[in-house]
Write a protein that holds these residues in place. Structure first.
Motif, short mmCIF file in Angstrom:
data_model
loop_
_atom_site.label_atom_id
_atom_site.label_comp_id
_atom_site.label_asym_id
_atom_site.label_seq_id
_atom_site.Cartn_x
_atom_site.Cartn_y
_atom_site.Cartn_z
N ASN A 28 39.05 52.95 44.39
CA ASN A 28 38.40 52.09 43.40
C ASN A 28 39.39 51.80 42.27
OD1 ASN A 28 36.93 51.03 41.22
ND2 ASN A 28 35.06 52.08 41.84
N ALA A 29 39.70 50.52 42.06
CA ALA A 29 40.66 50.15 41.01
C ALA A 29 40.05 49.17 40.02
CB ALA A 29 41.92 49.57 41.65
N GLU A 30 38.75 49.22 39.85
CA GLU A 30 38.06 48.29 38.95
C GLU A 30 38.57 48.42 37.51
OE1 GLU A 30 33.90 48.94 39.32
OE2 GLU A 30 33.76 48.14 41.36
N GLN A 37 45.00 43.45 43.69
CA GLN A 37 44.05 44.38 44.28
C GLN A 37 44.34 44.67 45.74
OE1 GLN A 37 41.26 46.00 42.73
NE2 GLN A 37 42.42 45.38 40.93
N LYS A 41 43.58 48.00 48.64
CA LYS A 41 42.95 47.88 49.95
C LYS A 41 43.86 48.42 51.05
CE LYS A 41 40.25 43.82 48.58
NZ LYS A 41 40.01 42.36 48.81
#
Length: 295
Positions: A28-30, A37, A41
């Motif tokens: 999770n890189a929010e 991004q 992935k």
């Protein structure tokens, strides 16, 4: 040295053979935002393949014997190929003749900084520290396998836990946080050292009693299973008299608190007055939960 070389051979050439882990990996890189991004992935897929396609033990696990686990990596910062993150690791173990799975590990590691270049090969070398990313993930893989094995045989996971400790020793040369005994007493160093220490032997004994003699028995004799789970918790309480507020006790109840409340709030009744007293003494942070146990 022969043990280390054989382990290296196992990890390098064991890909695609009998895997032990069925791990769900989430990156999770929010919080990073505004960056590429795609790299996250790619990292998520690469770690999933690395964990799930590696033959960690050479023991030939059957598909139904694979250990269900998860690793949730929360990236909060990025500077080039350097990432600031935390990792939440969970693992569960099925109960015999049941659809129920019991958590054996729920660890939140806040010291997980690493470097990663998209599409780089993820290769673990047990003799040399190359990557904090690979060392941390491999450490938790062996920890999960060792803890799982402990629930099926008394101290059955010793060899895997010792490998996790070897990873700690090698990783200390990298200078990353989480590997040193001079830091907080709740890091990767202390977790594996305590797990293998004679002082905390009741923890590993309790893990076997709780699962193999407790949960696995409940399918055919629920009352006996509950009695054995109670014995396991009282066994764990032995540590409290020697090491109050120990990391081992916290590790156990982080995974088991809600389950314990559920087990002793229904089904055939047993005397749990001494159990609740022990729970409040050993894990006071969960006192609100223990108060909900119905006698």
């Amino acid at each position: 040295m022969p043990k280390i070389l054989s382990l290296l051979t196992l990890l390098v050439f064991g890909l695609g053979q009998a895997q032990e882990l069925n791990c769900t990996v989430t990156v999770n890189a929010e919080q990073v935002g505004g960056t590429n991004q795609q790299v996250f992935k790619t990292l998520q897929r690469a770690l999933g393949d690395y964990i799930n396609k590696t033959d960690w033990t050479g023991q030939g696990y059957k598909p139904n014997e694979r250990i269900n686990c998860s690793m949730f990596i929360n990236v909060s910062g990025q500077a080039g190929n350097a990432f600031t993150a935390t990792i939440q690791v969970g693992a569960s173990r099925p109960s015999h003749n049941s659809t129920y799975s019991s958590a054996i590990l729920n660890a939140n590691d806040k010291d997980f900084n690493f470097e990663y270049n998209e599409f780089q090969n993820l290769i673990f070398n047990p003799t040399v520290f190359d990557s904090n990313l690979i060392s941390v993930v491999s450490y938790y893989c062996f920890l999960i396998i060792g803890m799982d094995a402990d629930t099926f045989a008394p101290e059955g996971g010793t060899s895997y836990l010792e490998t996790a400790r070897e990873i700690v020793s090698v990783a200390q040369t990298g200078g990353y946080k989480g590997w040193s005994g001079s830091e907080t007493n709740a890091n990767r160093f202390f977790l594996i050292n305590d797990m293998l220490a004679e002082t905390y032997k009741p923890y590993r004994e309790a893990m076997y009693m709780y699962h193999f003699e407790g949960l696995d028995v409940m399918n055919r004799d629920q009352k006996l299973g509950k009695e054995n789970i109670k014995k396991a918790i009282l066994k764990l309480a032995e540590i409290h008299s020697v090491r109050p507020n120990s990391l081992m006790a916290r590790t156990f109840f982080d995974a088991k608190a809600d389950e314990i409340v559920s087990i002793f709030s229904g089904g055939p009744k047993i005397n749990i007055t001494d159990l609740v007293d022990a729970l409040n003494r050993v894990s006071p942070l969960n006192s609100a939960k223990w108060a909900t146990i119905k006698f």
